[in-house]
Each structure stands twice: as structure tokens, then as C-alpha cells.
Design a protein around this motif. Structure first.
Motif, PDB file in Angstrom:
ATOM      1  N   TYR A   1       0.297   5.354   1.126  1.00 47.66           N
ATOM      2  CA  TYR A   1      -0.534   6.387   1.744  1.00 47.66           C
ATOM      3  C   TYR A   1       0.238   7.707   1.723  1.00 47.66           C
ATOM      4  O   TYR A   1       1.457   7.731   1.647  1.00 47.66           O
ATOM      5  CB  TYR A   1      -0.815   6.058   3.211  1.00 47.66           C
TER       6      TYR A   1
ATOM      7  N   GLN B   1       0.273  11.457   4.095  1.00 44.19           N
ATOM      8  CA  GLN B   1      -0.215  12.065   5.326  1.00 44.19           C
ATOM      9  C   GLN B   1      -0.011  13.568   5.266  1.00 44.19           C
ATOM     10  O   GLN B   1       1.105  14.040   5.033  1.00 44.19           O
ATOM     11  CB  GLN B   1       0.513  11.503   6.551  1.00 44.19           C
TER      12      GLN B   1
ATOM     13  N   ARG C   1       9.602  11.993   3.501  1.00 44.02           N
ATOM     14  CA  ARG C   1       9.104  13.382   3.448  1.00 44.02           C
ATOM     15  C   ARG C   1       9.550  13.987   2.132  1.00 44.02           C
ATOM     16  O   ARG C   1      10.748  14.206   1.918  1.00 44.02           O
ATOM     17  CB  ARG C   1       9.638  14.192   4.626  1.00 44.02           C
TER      18      ARG C   1
ATOM     19  N   LEU D   1       3.881   7.163   3.057  1.00 45.81           N
ATOM     20  CA  LEU D   1       4.086   5.974   3.882  1.00 45.81           C
ATOM     21  C   LEU D   1       3.699   4.738   3.091  1.00 45.81           C
ATOM     22  O   LEU D   1       2.624   4.674   2.498  1.00 45.81           O
ATOM     23  CB  LEU D   1       3.238   6.063   5.150  1.00 45.81           C
TER      24      LEU D   1
ATOM     25  N   PHE E   1       4.131  -0.710   8.551  1.00 44.12           N
ATOM     26  CA  PHE E   1       4.502   0.505   7.842  1.00 44.12           C
ATOM     27  C   PHE E   1       6.016   0.738   7.833  1.00 44.12           C
ATOM     28  O   PHE E   1       6.717   0.389   8.798  1.00 44.12           O
ATOM     29  CB  PHE E   1       3.819   1.715   8.477  1.00 44.12           C
ATOM     30  N   GLY E   2       6.480   1.355   6.759  1.00 39.27           N
ATOM     31  CA  GLY E   2       7.841   1.841   6.694  1.00 39.27           C
ATOM     32  C   GLY E   2       7.981   3.151   7.448  1.00 39.27           C
ATOM     33  O   GLY E   2       7.008   3.681   7.994  1.00 39.27           O
ATOM     34  N   ALA E   3       9.193   3.683   7.462  1.00 36.93           N
ATOM     35  CA  ALA E   3       9.501   4.880   8.246  1.00 36.93           C
ATOM     36  C   ALA E   3       8.998   6.168   7.597  1.00 36.93           C
ATOM     37  O   ALA E   3       8.959   7.209   8.250  1.00 36.93           O
ATOM     38  CB  ALA E   3      11.003   4.978   8.481  1.00 36.93           C
TER      39      ALA E   3
ATOM     40  N   LEU F   1      -5.289   6.776   1.482  1.00 34.91           N
ATOM     41  CA  LEU F   1      -4.764   5.714   0.634  1.00 34.91           C
ATOM     42  C   LEU F   1      -4.655   6.188  -0.808  1.00 34.91           C
ATOM     43  O   LEU F   1      -5.632   6.690  -1.384  1.00 34.91           O
ATOM     44  CB  LEU F   1      -5.693   4.497   0.708  1.00 34.91           C
TER      45      LEU F   1
ATOM     46  N   LEU G   1      -4.212  10.545   7.149  1.00 38.72           N
ATOM     47  CA  LEU G   1      -3.610   9.564   6.240  1.00 38.72           C
ATOM     48  C   LEU G   1      -4.663   9.107   5.244  1.00 38.72           C
ATOM     49  O   LEU G   1      -5.775   8.738   5.622  1.00 38.72           O
ATOM     50  CB  LEU G   1      -3.113   8.348   7.013  1.00 38.72           C
TER      51      LEU G   1
ATOM     52  N   MET H   1       4.114  13.706   3.349  1.00 42.99           N
ATOM     53  CA  MET H   1       4.768  12.540   3.925  1.00 42.99           C
ATOM     54  C   MET H   1       4.138  11.314   3.270  1.00 42.99           C
ATOM     55  O   MET H   1       2.907  11.156   3.291  1.00 42.99           O
ATOM     56  CB  MET H   1       4.530  12.505   5.446  1.00 42.99           C
TER      57      MET H   1
ATOM     58  N   PHE I   1       0.842  -1.205   0.000  1.00 44.27           N
ATOM     59  CA  PHE I   1       0.000   0.000   0.000  1.00 44.27           C
ATOM     60  C   PHE I   1       0.880   1.260   0.000  1.00 44.27           C
ATOM     61  O   PHE I   1       1.976   1.261   0.559  1.00 44.27           O
ATOM     62  CB  PHE I   1      -0.855   0.054   1.276  1.00 44.27           C
TER      63      PHE I   1
END
Lengths: 109, 111
Positions: B35, B37, B107, B90, B102-104, B45, B43, B88, B33
């Protein structure tokens, strides 16, 4: 699509206090997750809890699927618990999550 | 432990550039996925994929495309970056009907 509402939007507590965060959702779900977003933006998994009750240390969660709500309990809060807590749900196995707006928690020493 | 790795933590691009955001997971998950933010919007999709070469639009796919040539890798492509794509981003992965990891995050600033 599914609507997700979280309350309260903001919460300020003293260290050692207990708190309850609520998540209401508008339709049946088969995935419900609670996350803590750290100051660097990473989403940390807390619970996968489409129904029932789970506990992990000072944190616990309960989802009452028939009444379409979930609760996250934090006991004996610590300053490191500060951050934004998200509830997210989905109605299908491969579907993406729909997130609530989050609860911004501040724990003061 | 499940590991979802996003290739960049911070990225600065110019308007009109083609931008690739890469995401790799190491747990043989079927689903992946993307997303974004944004303050005040939360957040949302963008796209998801349930198998290699398969993709589904999320809530806000406009201006984005995706590629999934291998099971472990899911790329988000901004064909012509615009300032309103500063955000951001994700990435997440999961087994079918299970926890999303989720990954980190990346940005992205588009100037």
C-alpha cells in the motif's frame, strides 16, 4: 469497489472521556479491521471484526454486518490514545483492504 | 507475534533511479500486500500476491511492479522513480481471509 466512510473526521476530548468512532461500508464484507496509526506511521491492529462484538481492555468494537456499519468504543481515554484510527474492509479472502479516511483523535490532559 | 519487516524506514532516491522496497514476513502467510499512504488520499492498494510468483493489481499499480520469488518475501519495484512516487509505503501479510499485519513502513523521497 467497496466504499468506506468514517465519522467523525476529527475528535478532541479530555482525558478520561469516552468516545465512539463509526465506520459505514457500502457492500458485504468478510474482513473488517480497526487500526490505530502511531506517530511513526505504524498501523497497530486493534480488532479483526467482520461481525459481532469484541473487547480488549478499554477498547471494544461491534460490527453489524447486515446494516453495514462498525463502531469502535474507547473508554476512559488516555493521552496515549491520540492518533488516527482507521477502519478497513475487504470483500474477498485474498483481496487487499479498502481504508476509510480515518478519525483523527486528540486526547488532551 | 507476527513480524513483518520492511528493509528501510527512510529512503531518498533520485528521479529515474530503479528502486527496490523489500518486505519479509515470518509467519508463513499466503497473502502479501503493498500500500501507499498520502495526505488527503489515505491508504491505497498497489499490488498484492496470494502465492509465490502470483500477483494481482490493486487500485494504483501504474509505475510499479512486484516480485514474489519466495513465500516470505514480497518486493515492490519502481522501475524509474518519479517525484509523484514520494510517499509512505506499507507492506502487509495475512493468512487467507484473516487479519492483515503491517510493517513499520518506508518513507520514500524521490528528488
Amino acid at each position: 469497489g467497496i466504499q468506506v466512510e468514517q465519522s467523525p473526521p476529527d475528535l478532541i476530548l479530555q482525558e478520561g472521556a469516552n468516545s465512539t468512532l463509526r465506520c459505514n461500508f457500502s457492500d458485504s464484507v468478510n474482513n473488517l479491521q480497526w487500526f490505530h496509526q502511531n506517530p511513526w506511521g505504524q498501523l497497530i491492529n486493534l480488532f479483526y471484526i467482520p461481525s459481532g462484538t469484541k473487547q480488549n481492555g478499554r477498547l471494544s468494537a461491534t460490527t453489524v454486518a447486515t446494516e453495514r456499519y462498525s463502531l469502535l468504543y474507547i473508554s476512559s481515554s488516555q493521552t496515549t490514545d491520540s492518533g488516527v484510527y482507521f477502519c478497513a474492509v475487504s470483500g474477498g479472502g485474498a483481496d487487499g483492504l479498502t481504508f476509510g479516511k480515518g478519525t483523527h483523535l486528540i486526547i488532551q490532559p | 507475534d507476527v513480524k513483518v519487516t520492511q528493509s528501510s524506514r527512510y529512503l531518498v532516491k533520485r528521479t529515474g533511479e530503479k528502486v527496490f522496497l523489500e518486505c519479509v514476513q515470518d509467519m508463513d502467510h499466503e497473502n502479501m500486500f503493498w500500500y501507499r499512504q498520502d495526505p488527503g488520499l489515505g491508504l491505497r492498494l498497489i499490488y498484492f500476491s496470494y502465492d509465490v510468483k502470483m500477483k494481482e493489481k490493486g487500485d494504483i499499480p501504474e509505475g510499479y511492479s512486484v516480485s514474489r520469488e519466495k513465500k516470505e518475501r514480497f518486493s515492490l519495484i519502481l522501475e524509474s522513480a518519479s517525484t509523484n512516487q514520494t510517499s509512505m509505503y506499507l507492506c502487509a501479510s495475512s493468512l487467507v481471509g484473516s487479519t492483515q499485519y503491517f510493517g513499520a513502513g518506508t518513507r520514500l523521497s524521490v528528488l
